[in-house]
Scaffold this motif. Structure first.
Motif, mmCIF file in Angstrom:
data_model
loop_
_atom_site.group_PDB
_atom_site.id
_atom_site.type_symbol
_atom_site.label_atom_id
_atom_site.label_comp_id
_atom_site.label_asym_id
_atom_site.label_seq_id
_atom_site.Cartn_x
_atom_site.Cartn_y
_atom_site.Cartn_z
ATOM 1 N N ASN A 157 0.861 -1.036 -0.354
ATOM 2 C CA ASN A 157 -0.142 0.272 0.047
ATOM 3 C C ASN A 157 0.591 1.405 -0.028
ATOM 4 O O ASN A 157 0.222 2.347 0.533
ATOM 5 N N ALA A 158 2.328 0.907 -0.581
ATOM 6 C CA ALA A 158 2.565 2.832 -0.113
ATOM 7 C C ALA A 158 2.543 3.293 -1.336
ATOM 8 O O ALA A 158 2.391 4.338 -1.791
ATOM 9 N N LEU A 159 1.508 3.869 -2.385
ATOM 10 C CA LEU A 159 0.742 4.519 -3.937
ATOM 11 C C LEU A 159 -1.047 4.846 -2.798
ATOM 12 O O LEU A 159 -1.186 6.083 -2.979
ATOM 13 N N TRP A 160 -0.852 4.151 -1.625
ATOM 14 C CA TRP A 160 -2.658 4.424 -1.196
ATOM 15 C C TRP A 160 -3.029 4.803 -2.383
ATOM 16 O O TRP A 160 -4.105 6.545 -1.649
ATOM 17 N N HIS A 161 -3.624 3.840 -2.616
ATOM 18 C CA HIS A 161 -4.777 4.498 -3.555
ATOM 19 C C HIS A 161 -4.813 5.811 -3.932
ATOM 20 O O HIS A 161 -5.709 6.812 -4.162
ATOM 21 N N ASP A 162 -3.935 5.937 -4.915
ATOM 22 C CA ASP A 162 -2.962 6.662 -5.316
ATOM 23 C C ASP A 162 -3.216 8.109 -4.191
ATOM 24 O O ASP A 162 -3.131 9.492 -4.630
ATOM 25 N N ARG A 163 -3.249 7.963 -3.094
ATOM 26 C CA ARG A 163 -3.755 9.691 -2.116
ATOM 27 C C ARG A 163 -1.810 10.050 -1.678
ATOM 28 O O ARG A 163 -1.845 10.855 -1.608
ATOM 29 N N ALA A 165 0.648 10.757 -3.327
ATOM 30 C CA ALA A 165 0.964 11.031 -4.771
ATOM 31 C C ALA A 165 0.492 12.416 -4.682
ATOM 32 O O ALA A 165 0.881 13.238 -5.454
ATOM 33 N N ASP A 166 -0.379 12.366 -4.556
ATOM 34 C CA ASP A 166 -1.526 14.082 -4.380
ATOM 35 C C ASP A 166 -1.322 14.512 -2.504
ATOM 36 O O ASP A 166 -1.291 14.701 -1.917
ATOM 37 N N PRO A 167 -0.476 16.297 -2.644
ATOM 38 C CA PRO A 167 0.076 17.168 -1.861
ATOM 39 C C PRO A 167 -1.369 16.812 -0.799
ATOM 40 O O PRO A 167 -1.259 17.292 0.220
ATOM 41 N N ALA A 168 -2.715 17.067 -2.142
ATOM 42 C CA ALA A 168 -3.969 17.567 -1.134
ATOM 43 C C ALA A 168 -4.366 16.594 -0.109
ATOM 44 O O ALA A 168 -5.275 17.004 0.888
ATOM 45 N N ARG A 178 3.437 8.827 2.924
ATOM 46 C CA ARG A 178 4.861 9.353 2.635
ATOM 47 C C ARG A 178 5.442 9.831 3.205
ATOM 48 O O ARG A 178 6.748 10.042 2.360
ATOM 49 N N ALA A 179 5.592 10.194 4.314
ATOM 50 C CA ALA A 179 6.635 10.060 5.537
ATOM 51 C C ALA A 179 8.052 9.032 5.372
ATOM 52 O O ALA A 179 9.190 8.862 5.303
ATOM 53 N N LEU A 180 6.990 7.937 4.914
ATOM 54 C CA LEU A 180 8.116 6.518 5.041
ATOM 55 C C LEU A 180 8.591 6.383 4.188
ATOM 56 O O LEU A 180 9.952 6.726 3.740
#
Length: 214
Positions: A157-163, A165-168, A178-180
């Motif tokens: 889940n390192a992309l976590w449903h496309d979330r 990469a989205d800074p919002a 994201r921190a990981l």
């Protein structure tokens, strides 16, 4: 990449009846299993490393455990940790379907951050995490202690449903992942790779550092 190409790659290594049954068990109890593409990547890593000892954080119903066991050497032992005893019971059914000898799987019920400190330093070839996303940073710290030089840590889940990469997106889980991802990319002694399989698989090799070296 087109959706058709992504699907082709994701299903390139097909799941058999044992894996499909394990996936169905996971769905029954609401445990989100690793995707088939990421599972195949885990099997590949375990095979390349000739893995003898693996730690899994988040047993689920045994889908990722089956993938790992299929890549490990025949005498390898999977240590798998989960807070849900019922999930582990279902995983044991999946391992039984596979014909895995009981001595090859050690299931430990409990919080990962309570269990991991009791495991042996530098003993494991792979540490795979697919549990509480907010604890991923703490899992990394434990993994670096548990892995032998040359071992690999992996996070689902390192992309976590496309979330990610989205800074919002600023929910707790997204921020933690994201921190990981950032921490792994800048940590000395790690060789990182972010694979766009499944929901994202972050992997990193722990390099060998000479004793007394920086």
């Amino acid at each position: 990449m087109s959706p058709a190409s992504w699907t082709f790659a994701e299903t390139y290594v097909a799941e058999d009846d044992v894996l499909l049954a394990a996936r169905a068990r996971a769905e029954e109890v609401g445990a989100v299993a690793i995707g088939s593409g990421a599972g195949a990547a885990l099997r590949f890593l375990a095979a390349v490393l000739d893995a003898r000892a693996v730690v899994e954080i988040g047993t689920g119903a045994g889908v990722s455990g089956l993938w790992l066991l299929r890549g490990m050497r025949p005498d390898g032992v999977l240590t798998t940790v989960d807070v849900e005893a019922e999930h582990q019971r279902l995983a044991r059914e999946s391992f039984k379907d596979e014909g895995v000898p009981p001595q090859r799987v050690r299931t430990i019920a409990g919080r990962a951050l309570d269990v991991l400190p009791r495991l042996t330093d530098g003993h494991y070839d792979i540490v795979f995490a697919d549990a509480d996303k907010r604890e991923y940073g703490a899992y990394l710290a434990e993994a670096l202690r548990l892995l032998r030089p040359g071992g690999v840590v992996a996070f689902d889940n390192a992309l976590w449903h496309d979330r990610v990469a989205d800074p919002a997106q600023r929910d707790d889980e997204t921020i933690a992942i994201r921190a990981l991802v950032q921490e792994v990319s800048v940590t000395d002694g790690l060789v990182p790779l972010l694979l766009p399989v499944g929901d994202g698989l972050l992997v990193a090799k722990k390099e060998w550092v000479p004793e007394g070296g920086d």
